[in-house]
Motif scaffolding. Structure first.
Motif, short mmCIF file in Angstrom:
data_model
loop_
_atom_site.label_atom_id
_atom_site.label_comp_id
_atom_site.label_asym_id
_atom_site.label_seq_id
_atom_site.Cartn_x
_atom_site.Cartn_y
_atom_site.Cartn_z
N ALA A 51 0.85 -1.20 0.00
CA ALA A 51 0.00 0.00 0.00
C ALA A 51 0.88 1.24 0.00
N GLY A 52 0.49 2.21 -0.81
CA GLY A 52 1.25 3.45 -0.90
C GLY A 52 0.98 4.37 0.27
N SER A 53 1.64 5.49 0.25
CA SER A 53 1.51 6.48 1.33
C SER A 53 0.18 7.23 1.22
N MET A 54 -0.30 7.70 2.36
CA MET A 54 -1.49 8.55 2.39
C MET A 54 -1.11 10.02 2.29
N ARG A 55 0.16 10.31 2.15
CA ARG A 55 0.61 11.70 2.08
C ARG A 55 -0.10 12.43 0.94
N GLY A 56 -0.66 13.58 1.27
CA GLY A 56 -1.33 14.40 0.28
C GLY A 56 -2.79 14.06 0.03
N TYR A 57 -3.29 13.00 0.67
CA TYR A 57 -4.66 12.58 0.41
C TYR A 57 -5.69 13.50 1.06
N SER A 58 -6.79 13.71 0.35
CA SER A 58 -8.00 14.29 0.91
C SER A 58 -9.16 13.90 0.00
N ARG A 59 -10.34 13.77 0.57
CA ARG A 59 -11.51 13.41 -0.23
C ARG A 59 -11.80 14.47 -1.29
N GLU A 60 -11.40 15.71 -1.02
CA GLU A 60 -11.64 16.79 -1.98
C GLU A 60 -10.89 16.56 -3.28
N LYS A 61 -9.89 15.69 -3.27
CA LYS A 61 -9.15 15.40 -4.49
C LYS A 61 -9.87 14.38 -5.37
N PHE A 62 -11.04 13.90 -4.88
CA PHE A 62 -11.92 13.02 -5.65
C PHE A 62 -13.29 13.71 -5.73
N PRO A 63 -13.44 14.77 -6.48
CA PRO A 63 -14.68 15.56 -6.45
C PRO A 63 -15.92 14.75 -6.81
N HIS A 64 -16.90 14.78 -5.94
CA HIS A 64 -18.17 14.10 -6.15
C HIS A 64 -19.21 14.83 -5.28
N TRP A 65 -20.51 14.82 -5.51
CA TRP A 65 -21.12 14.08 -6.61
C TRP A 65 -21.39 15.02 -7.78
N ARG A 66 -21.20 14.53 -9.01
CA ARG A 66 -21.42 15.36 -10.18
C ARG A 66 -22.90 15.53 -10.46
N ASP A 67 -23.24 16.71 -11.01
CA ASP A 67 -24.61 16.97 -11.40
C ASP A 67 -25.01 16.05 -12.54
N THR A 68 -26.26 15.55 -12.46
CA THR A 68 -26.80 14.72 -13.54
C THR A 68 -28.13 15.27 -14.06
N GLY A 69 -28.49 16.45 -13.63
CA GLY A 69 -29.73 17.07 -14.06
C GLY A 69 -30.13 18.15 -13.06
N GLU A 70 -31.27 18.77 -13.31
CA GLU A 70 -31.73 19.84 -12.44
C GLU A 70 -32.01 19.31 -11.03
N ASN A 71 -31.29 19.83 -10.03
CA ASN A 71 -31.49 19.49 -8.63
C ASN A 71 -31.19 18.02 -8.32
N CYS A 72 -30.30 17.36 -9.10
CA CYS A 72 -29.93 15.98 -8.78
C CYS A 72 -28.50 15.73 -9.22
N ASP A 73 -27.95 14.62 -8.73
CA ASP A 73 -26.56 14.31 -9.00
C ASP A 73 -26.36 12.80 -9.06
N VAL A 74 -25.09 12.38 -9.08
CA VAL A 74 -24.79 10.96 -9.17
C VAL A 74 -25.39 10.18 -8.01
N ARG A 75 -25.45 10.78 -6.85
CA ARG A 75 -26.08 10.11 -5.70
C ARG A 75 -27.52 9.73 -6.04
N ASP A 76 -28.27 10.65 -6.65
CA ASP A 76 -29.64 10.35 -7.04
C ASP A 76 -29.69 9.21 -8.04
N SER A 77 -28.72 9.15 -8.94
CA SER A 77 -28.69 8.07 -9.94
C SER A 77 -28.54 6.72 -9.26
N VAL A 78 -27.69 6.63 -8.23
CA VAL A 78 -27.50 5.37 -7.52
C VAL A 78 -28.74 5.03 -6.70
N LEU A 79 -29.32 6.03 -6.04
CA LEU A 79 -30.55 5.79 -5.27
C LEU A 79 -31.66 5.25 -6.17
#
Length: 209
Positions: A51-79
């Motif tokens: 396993a590599g180092s965690m140096r430099g990691y943050s969740r913000e470096k994996f931007p989510h959730w992306r918009d998928t329409g008006e007032n919804c996003d990828v989370r809504d798609s999975v739901l």
């Protein structure tokens, strides 16, 4: 997790040796391979590394959730994909029922549902994603094409954290086969490494298939 048919379709699709511009993966299972044989081949082809180092990691470096329409996003798609009797306001999911495959809990409101990254973002960082571009990490965090995103209970998601299958497995043992298949499919698709303990745990879980 996605329905078993979706998993089988995804695994079978890999037999076509499709190569993507971003990831460049091309798997070639033997002609006529069964889904179980395909996932075993995928596991065998994963690169084993510490396993590599965690140096430099943050969740913000994996931007989510992306918009998928008006007032919804990828989370809504999975739901919408994983729920039953789903109701929407526009494209935003506002009601439904979800069964968490990690622990079997039945959730009767979208506010009680967590969307889990099957391969956690921190695990991805340690296994190759630290060298990716921000765009590629965003693609990974919002990946609806593999079994990477799943609707689960908040308690099971918090329990899992960023652990791999060598240290955490669903309490629902009937889900172990599907969980291992999904984990392997995601790691293969995104060319992420596995530790030796992780690979051994995945092989053991596949014995339940």
């Amino acid at each position: 997790m996605p329905p078993r048919t979706a998993i089988l379709i995804f695994a079978a699709a890999l037999t076509l040796s499709a190569t993507t511009a971003c990831e460049g993966i091309a798997l070639e299972p033997a002609p006529g391979s069964t889904p179980d044989e395909i996932v075993t081949t995928q596991l065998g082809e994963l690169t084993v590394a510490k396993a590599g180092s965690m140096r430099g990691y943050s969740r913000e470096k994996f931007p989510h959730w992306r918009d998928t329409g008006e007032n919804c996003d990828v989370r809504d798609s999975v739901l919408a994909r994983d729920g039953r009797n789903v109701k929407r306001s526009g494209c935003n999911v506002v009601a439904g029922t979800w069964t968490s495959v990690y622990d079997g809990k039945v959730l009767n409101s979208p506010t009680k549902v967590d969307i889990d990254h099957v391969v956690p973002l921190a695990n991805a960082w340690r296994s190759g994603a630290s060298s990716w571009t921000a765009e590629k990490r965003g693609n990974f965090a919002n990946d609806l094409d593999t079994p990477q995103l799943v609707a689960v209970s908040a308690t099971s998601n918090r329990s899992k954290g960023d652990q791999d299958p060598s240290t955490w497995k669903p309490t629902e043992t009937s889900s172990w086969c599907a969980y291992a298949e999904d984990w392997i499919a995601v790691k293969a698709r995104w060319e992420l490494t596995v530790t030796s303990a992780e690979k051994s745990a995945l092989a053991d879980m596949l014995e339940r298939c």
